[in-house]
Motif scaffolding. Structure first.
Motif, PDB file in Angstrom:
ATOM      1  N   GLY B 159       0.822  -1.200   0.000  1.00 17.84           N
ATOM      2  CA  GLY B 159       0.000   0.000   0.000  1.00 17.84           C
ATOM      3  C   GLY B 159       0.858   1.252   0.000  1.00 17.84           C
ATOM      4  O   GLY B 159       0.580   2.223  -0.712  1.00 17.84           O
ATOM      5  N   GLN B 162       2.371   1.827  -3.377  1.00 18.22           N
ATOM      6  CA  GLN B 162       1.441   2.398  -4.333  1.00 18.22           C
ATOM      7  C   GLN B 162       1.258   3.891  -4.053  1.00 18.22           C
ATOM      8  O   GLN B 162       1.128   4.685  -4.964  1.00 18.22           O
ATOM      9  N   THR B 183      -5.352  -0.857  -7.967  1.00 22.63           N
ATOM     10  CA  THR B 183      -5.596  -1.455  -6.651  1.00 22.63           C
ATOM     11  C   THR B 183      -5.754  -2.964  -6.702  1.00 22.63           C
ATOM     12  O   THR B 183      -6.040  -3.596  -5.691  1.00 22.63           O
ATOM     13  N   LEU B 186      -3.748  -5.102  -4.298  1.00 26.19           N
ATOM     14  CA  LEU B 186      -3.790  -4.693  -2.892  1.00 26.19           C
ATOM     15  C   LEU B 186      -4.943  -5.335  -2.126  1.00 26.19           C
ATOM     16  O   LEU B 186      -5.949  -5.717  -2.710  1.00 26.19           O
ATOM     17  N   GLN B 191      -7.056  -1.054  -0.550  1.00 28.11           N
ATOM     18  CA  GLN B 191      -7.706  -0.599  -1.774  1.00 28.11           C
ATOM     19  C   GLN B 191      -8.633   0.575  -1.480  1.00 28.11           C
ATOM     20  O   GLN B 191      -8.624   1.583  -2.189  1.00 28.11           O
ATOM     21  N   ILE B 194      -6.585   3.708  -0.970  1.00 28.43           N
ATOM     22  CA  ILE B 194      -5.976   4.238  -2.196  1.00 28.43           C
ATOM     23  C   ILE B 194      -7.034   4.892  -3.094  1.00 28.43           C
ATOM     24  O   ILE B 194      -6.802   5.950  -3.669  1.00 28.43           O
TER      25      ILE B 194
END
Lengths: 273, 332
Positions: B159, B162, B183, B186, B191, B194
């Motif tokens: 995470g 990202q 995502t 993840l 997710q 994000i």
């Protein structure tokens, strides 16, 4: 019948050592940290959690692919903790696995026919060749793979078809328990639903018991009777799927549930709140 | 022209031993400033090839853009010399990839990787770029950003990585961000974070986002408008509200019904039968006809055009009044 317990895990533990220096204190990853649960005959227990929570390790502990550090596993009333290799072989016939990646779990150098016959050759030495062939063909049929494909290799199939073959391989020994580790995660939604329907049909037909491991809560909710939620090696919540999804108790379960994207468009959601 | 990105009749495919194999068959769409557009489809629908074509990252390999225009603020990206395109990538349009594990260079610190882009595109000194990068890391919600600058990618979680990539991609204030399955790799809780972050950043910067995904849930979460692709064609295009409340194409309906929904009492899922057709062996008429539960004879013969009803369009014979009448007469 439905209340009979098929498999039970009692306080099972698995810690993996982490490599450290010579003089440093030994450290461990507590992959499974003393969890207990049971699965009844004919039911589906869903095991959810995020990556690294120990759900896959739990699945592998149950069928002895990894040995437990402590605790016991009782299958059909027999404690497997001290089972010999020979005995494990016998038990594994009754509990088979379906893996996540249909591209990696089938040997690329074997024909479909041979992939499915191999377990029979090992476990049913007395079965005639013709009987074996028949069983392979019948089962593939049930799993939606035509018998024209018997002499093909795995690369000639799509992801969904390969997963059907993986399921057929798990079922060929007529097991009682299927441990399915993320069986639909690698598939597209339209294919995912086909496989989930297939698994439900097969369960009814052969009275199978499933341990269904997945990170996807909506899939687990769809297929399970009861659900266990794992978090950092612990089983933080366990209940019927209605209990877990309608009235979660543990904070982590609540967080998980609120993270699932709903199929409600953003603009509508803003109107609602 | 107010459109930020306009793709016109894009045809892309692969050069193979047996000639040119088209994968994207003349698609047209646009992304406006300040809008999140979802591009949805299953594997093999051509959605990633489309995004790579826009970034012009598709040329060198065996991929080939056969026809069409990609207009960015009115300029056709396909006519740019490579040097000019390099200046645009990262500065004007940038891209987030699916795998946060492989998108970062494992042997360089986060700081070094972030400074590189910033110094190149914004002409800052190393010191300025360092400060600027820390600001951007804070913007995407990375705690102790100064320390993270010194870290290597493997020291961060998926995470976090990202987030770093998002910080990197928005650092030069691009007008268009293409996010290809950002995502998918993840966990759900990450997710959700994000997606929320992308929405916040979009509101702050007013950039346009093209979000490529196979997950309709993700689309509903943050998109304003949705384009559904199947077998290299756009089969439906509508606002997110229209698409989810009134899907017109049988494929879109099928996709929605295939996904298990929490709380539904259904024992079986309505699945779409069969699989996506092979690009080597496409059906003659509508490409979805062999899997379609409501296919009519014409569907197997002739491919329908994208038929528009206001801002909602779908590629389906059922929307053609004449065909529908004929069909009803036959059935009567």
């Amino acid at each position: 019948m439905r209340d009979e317990i098929l498999i039970e895990a009692k306080n099972i533990k698995k810690h993996f050592p982490i490599k450290t220096g010579w003089f440093e204190e030994k450290k461990y990853v507590k992959a499974v940290n003393g969890i207990s649960f049971h699965i009844k005959k004919g039911e589906t227990l869903g095991l959810v959690g995020e990556s690294g929570c120990g759900k896959s390790t739990t699945g592998r502990l149950l069928n002895g692919l990894i040995q437990v550090d402590s605790g016991s596993i009782i299958f059909n009333g027999k404690d497997l903790a001290n089972a010999s290799k020979q005995e494990w072989k016998k038990y594994r016939q009754k509990m088979q696995m379906v893996f996540q990646d249909p591209y990696a779990s089938l040997s690329p150098r074997m024909k479909i026919k041979d992939i499915l016959r191999e377990p029979l050759d090992i476990h049913f030495k007395n079965m005639s060749s013709r009987e074996k062939d028949k069983r392979v063909e019948d089962l593939l049929d049930k799993c939606g793979i035509s018998r024209f494909h018997l002499n093909k290799y795995p690369h000639e199939f799509s992801g969904g078809q390969r997963q059907r073959i993986g399921i057929a391989r798990a079922l060929i020994l007529q097991p009682e328990l299927i441990i399915a580790d993320e069986p639909v995660s690698a598939l597209d939604v339209s294919i995912q639903s086909q496989i989930l329907n297939l698994m439900k049909d097969l369960q009814e037909e052969y009275n199978l018991t499933y341990l269904f491991i997945s990170h996807d809560l909506s899939v687990v909710e769809h297929i399970s009777d009861r659900v266990g939620v794992m978090y950092f090696g612990d089983l933080v919540e366990m209940g019927t799927k209605e209990e877990i999804f309608n009235n979660p108790q543990h904070d982590y379960t609540k967080t998980l549930l609120s993270s699932i994207p709903q199929m409600i468009p953003k603009a509508r959601r803003k109107q609602l709140t | 022209m107010s459109d930020l990105l306009q793709v016109k009749n894009l045809k892309t495919g692969f050069q193979t031993e047996n000639g040119f194999l088209p994968v994207v068959h003349g698609i047209s769409f646009h992304v406006n400033q300040g809008e999140i557009v979802g591009l949805v489809g299953e594997s093999g629908s051509g959605k990633s090839v489309t995004s790579l074509s826009i970034m012009r990252l598709f040329h060198d390999t065996r991929g080939k853009i056969a026809d069409g225009e990609i207009l960015y603020k009115g300029e056709n990206l396909l006519t740019f010399p490579e040097k000019k395109m390099t200046k645009y990538r990262g500065k004007e349009l940038s891209m987030i990839f699916q795998e946060p594990m492989t998108a970062l260079n494992p042997v360089l610190t986060i700081g070094k990787q972030m400074r590189e882009t910033i110094m190149l595109h914004l002409g800052m000194s190393k010191k300025e770029a360092h400060q600027y990068a820390i600001e951007k890391l804070k913007l995407v919600g990375i705690p102790r950003a100064e320390q993270v600058m010194e870290d290597y990618p493997h020291q961060l979680s998926g995470g976090m990585r990202q987030r770093v990539i998002i910080a990197m991609q928005i650092s030069c204030n691009p007008s268009l961000l293409i996010a290809d399955e950002p995502t998918t790799a993840l966990d759900v809780t990450i997710q959700a974070q994000i997606l929320k972050l992308m929405e916040e950043i979009q509101e702050k910067t007013n950039m346009g986002i093209l979000l490529i995904t196979h997950d309709l849930g993700v689309v509903a979460e943050i998109c304003d408008r949705v384009i559904v692709m199947y077998a290299g064609r756009i089969v439906e295009e509508a606002s997110a509200v229209d698409l989810f409340e009134n899907p017109k194409h049988p494929y879109t309906k099928g996709l929605m019904e295939s996904a298990p929904k929490i709380g539904s009492k259904k024992d079986r899922l309505n699945s779409i039968t069969g699989t996506v057709p092979n690009p080597n062996n496409m059906p003659k008429g509508c490409k979805f006809a062999p899997r379609c539960p409501v296919a009519m004879p014409i569907c197997h013969e002739k491919e329908p055009e994208l038929m528009a009803d206001g801002n909602h369009s779908a590629r389906c014979w059922l929307l053609d009044e004449e065909v529908k009448k004929k069909e009803e007469m036959l059935n009567a």
